[in-house]
Design a protein around this motif. Structure first.
Motif, PDB file in Angstrom:
ATOM      1  N   VAL A   1       0.857  -1.182   0.000  1.00  0.00           N
ATOM      2  CA  VAL A   1       0.000   0.000   0.000  1.00  0.00           C
ATOM      3  C   VAL A   1       0.895   1.236   0.000  1.00  0.00           C
ATOM      4  CG1 VAL A   1      -1.575   1.351   1.444  1.00  0.00           C
ATOM      5  CG2 VAL A   1      -2.029  -1.058   1.025  1.00  0.00           C
ATOM      6  N   GLY A   2       0.509   2.212  -0.802  1.00  0.00           N
ATOM      7  CA  GLY A   2       1.327   3.406  -0.971  1.00  0.00           C
ATOM      8  C   GLY A   2       2.211   3.279  -2.197  1.00  0.00           C
ATOM      9  N   GLY A   3       2.305   2.062  -2.722  1.00  0.00           N
ATOM     10  CA  GLY A   3       3.087   1.808  -3.916  1.00  0.00           C
ATOM     11  C   GLY A   3       2.370   0.856  -4.850  1.00  0.00           C
ATOM     12  N   ILE A   4       1.041   0.735  -4.676  1.00  0.00           N
ATOM     13  CA  ILE A   4       0.276  -0.180  -5.533  1.00  0.00           C
ATOM     14  C   ILE A   4       0.086   0.460  -6.904  1.00  0.00           C
ATOM     15  CG2 ILE A   4      -1.959  -1.311  -5.930  1.00  0.00           C
ATOM     16  CD1 ILE A   4      -2.158  -1.827  -2.958  1.00  0.00           C
ATOM     17  N   SER A   5       0.697  -0.156  -7.886  1.00  0.00           N
ATOM     18  CA  SER A   5       0.528   0.298  -9.260  1.00  0.00           C
ATOM     19  C   SER A   5      -0.661  -0.447  -9.868  1.00  0.00           C
ATOM     20  CB  SER A   5       1.785  -0.005 -10.078  1.00  0.00           C
ATOM     21  OG  SER A   5       1.600   0.426 -11.415  1.00  0.00           O
ATOM     22  N   PRO A   6      -1.416   0.227 -10.747  1.00  0.00           N
ATOM     23  CA  PRO A   6      -2.496  -0.484 -11.430  1.00  0.00           C
ATOM     24  C   PRO A   6      -1.949  -1.410 -12.525  1.00  0.00           C
ATOM     25  CG  PRO A   6      -2.372   1.777 -12.208  1.00  0.00           C
ATOM     26  CD  PRO A   6      -1.370   1.643 -11.093  1.00  0.00           C
ATOM     27  N   ILE A   7      -0.650  -1.272 -12.808  1.00  0.00           N
ATOM     28  CA  ILE A   7      -0.004  -2.008 -13.901  1.00  0.00           C
ATOM     29  C   ILE A   7       0.875  -3.118 -13.334  1.00  0.00           C
ATOM     30  CG2 ILE A   7       1.546  -1.763 -15.891  1.00  0.00           C
ATOM     31  CD1 ILE A   7       0.849   1.325 -15.679  1.00  0.00           C
ATOM     32  N   GLY A   8       0.866  -4.277 -13.983  1.00  0.00           N
ATOM     33  CA  GLY A   8       1.774  -5.355 -13.593  1.00  0.00           C
ATOM     34  C   GLY A   8       1.424  -6.039 -12.288  1.00  0.00           C
ATOM     35  N   GLN A   9       0.153  -6.059 -11.968  1.00  0.00           N
ATOM     36  CA  GLN A   9      -0.278  -6.713 -10.726  1.00  0.00           C
ATOM     37  C   GLN A   9      -0.193  -8.231 -10.864  1.00  0.00           C
ATOM     38  OE1 GLN A   9      -4.166  -5.111  -9.774  1.00  0.00           O
ATOM     39  NE2 GLN A   9      -3.324  -3.111  -9.270  1.00  0.00           N
ATOM     40  N   LYS A  10      -0.046  -8.909  -9.722  1.00  0.00           N
ATOM     41  CA  LYS A  10       0.059 -10.373  -9.709  1.00  0.00           C
ATOM     42  C   LYS A  10      -1.153 -11.027 -10.351  1.00  0.00           C
ATOM     43  CE  LYS A  10       2.268 -11.677  -5.462  1.00  0.00           C
ATOM     44  NZ  LYS A  10       2.016 -12.440  -4.255  1.00  0.00           N
ATOM     45  N   LYS A  11      -2.344 -10.536  -9.978  1.00  0.00           N
ATOM     46  CA  LYS A  11      -3.587 -11.108 -10.487  1.00  0.00           C
ATOM     47  C   LYS A  11      -4.246 -10.086 -11.412  1.00  0.00           C
ATOM     48  CE  LYS A  11      -7.517 -13.597  -8.493  1.00  0.00           C
ATOM     49  NZ  LYS A  11      -8.411 -13.943  -9.296  1.00  0.00           N
ATOM     50  N   ARG A  12      -4.738 -10.532 -12.533  1.00  0.00           N
ATOM     51  CA  ARG A  12      -5.402  -9.634 -13.489  1.00  0.00           C
ATOM     52  C   ARG A  12      -6.803  -9.314 -12.963  1.00  0.00           C
ATOM     53  NH1 ARG A  12      -5.475 -10.576 -19.951  1.00  0.00           N
ATOM     54  NH2 ARG A  12      -3.241 -10.560 -19.572  1.00  0.00           N
ATOM     55  N   LEU A  13      -7.022  -8.048 -12.610  1.00  0.00           N
ATOM     56  CA  LEU A  13      -8.298  -7.620 -12.042  1.00  0.00           C
ATOM     57  C   LEU A  13      -8.991  -6.630 -12.981  1.00  0.00           C
ATOM     58  CD1 LEU A  13      -7.055  -6.979  -8.392  1.00  0.00           C
ATOM     59  CD2 LEU A  13      -8.298  -8.988  -9.205  1.00  0.00           C
ATOM     60  N   VAL A  14     -10.316  -6.677 -13.000  1.00  0.00           N
ATOM     61  CA  VAL A  14     -11.092  -5.721 -13.792  1.00  0.00           C
ATOM     62  C   VAL A  14     -10.805  -4.328 -13.231  1.00  0.00           C
ATOM     63  CG1 VAL A  14     -13.425  -4.967 -14.388  1.00  0.00           C
ATOM     64  CG2 VAL A  14     -12.872  -7.403 -14.373  1.00  0.00           C
ATOM     65  N   THR A  15     -10.549  -3.380 -14.135  1.00  0.00           N
ATOM     66  CA  THR A  15     -10.105  -2.048 -13.729  1.00  0.00           C
ATOM     67  C   THR A  15     -10.986  -0.964 -14.336  1.00  0.00           C
ATOM     68  OG1 THR A  15      -7.834  -2.858 -13.569  1.00  0.00           O
ATOM     69  CG2 THR A  15      -8.115  -0.475 -13.756  1.00  0.00           C
ATOM     70  N   CYS A  16     -11.251   0.078 -13.530  1.00  0.00           N
ATOM     71  CA  CYS A  16     -12.028   1.231 -13.986  1.00  0.00           C
ATOM     72  C   CYS A  16     -11.268   2.503 -13.603  1.00  0.00           C
ATOM     73  CB  CYS A  16     -13.413   1.214 -13.339  1.00  0.00           C
ATOM     74  SG  CYS A  16     -14.513   2.497 -13.979  1.00  0.00           S
TER      75      CYS A  16
END
Length: 157
Positions: free
Chosen positions: A97-112
């Motif tokens: 937390v504080g460094g969570i990028s929306p890119i390159g996450q471990k699990k592919r999550l639906v994003t808005c």
């Protein structure tokens, strides 16, 4: 190299990196990034994870505002959302937390992504660690987030 930077390179998406000295006392990570990098705070976006208790989703809103959970639920096609637990957010993304990028996450999550992002040529999101932001076009961010959608999900503070 963070997973976010590796992902952008793999996808051949143009981006810039912006590093700053993170103050360990600071908990307003996005506002700190905007101030230390001398950026328009409205162009700096934070990554927030939400859940409907079945699935977890990624939302991206300006640091100058907050996430509207009702509008986000509507945009994501679910009845009700709440903020995800910190431990779940870190486990699913592989980031702190504080460094969570929306890119390159471990699990592919639906994003808005909040639609206000589309008013900028370049926006800034976490690069995957505290003290590192990535600048890229909103459409490239959408591509890097597996074709994230844009919707009115944020609101002013």
């Amino acid at each position: 190299m963070t997973p976010a930077i590796n992902q952008l390179k793999k996808l051949k998406i143009a981006f810039s990196t912006h590093e700053y000295e993170h103050d360990p006392q600071c908990v307003n990570f996005g506002e700190e990034a905007a101030e230390k990098l001398n950026l328009d705070p409205a162009s700096v976006f934070k990554t927030l994870l939400v859940t409907d208790d079945k699935n977890t989703y990624v939302t991206i809103v300006p640091v100058t505002g907050t996430l509207n959970l009702k509008r986000a639920a509507s945009a994501l096609g679910v009845k009700k959302l709440r903020m995800a637990e910190v431990k779940d957010a870190e486990r699913l993304t592989g980031y702190l937390v504080g460094g969570i990028s929306p890119i390159g996450q471990k699990k592919r999550l639906v994003t808005c992504i909040d639609q206000s992002a589309q008013t900028f040529e370049k926006i800034y999101v976490s690069g995957g660690q505290r003290g590192l932001d990535i600048g890229l076009s909103p459409n490239d961010l959408s591509l890097a987030c597996h074709n994230a959608t844009f919707a009115d999900i944020g609101e002013s503070k």
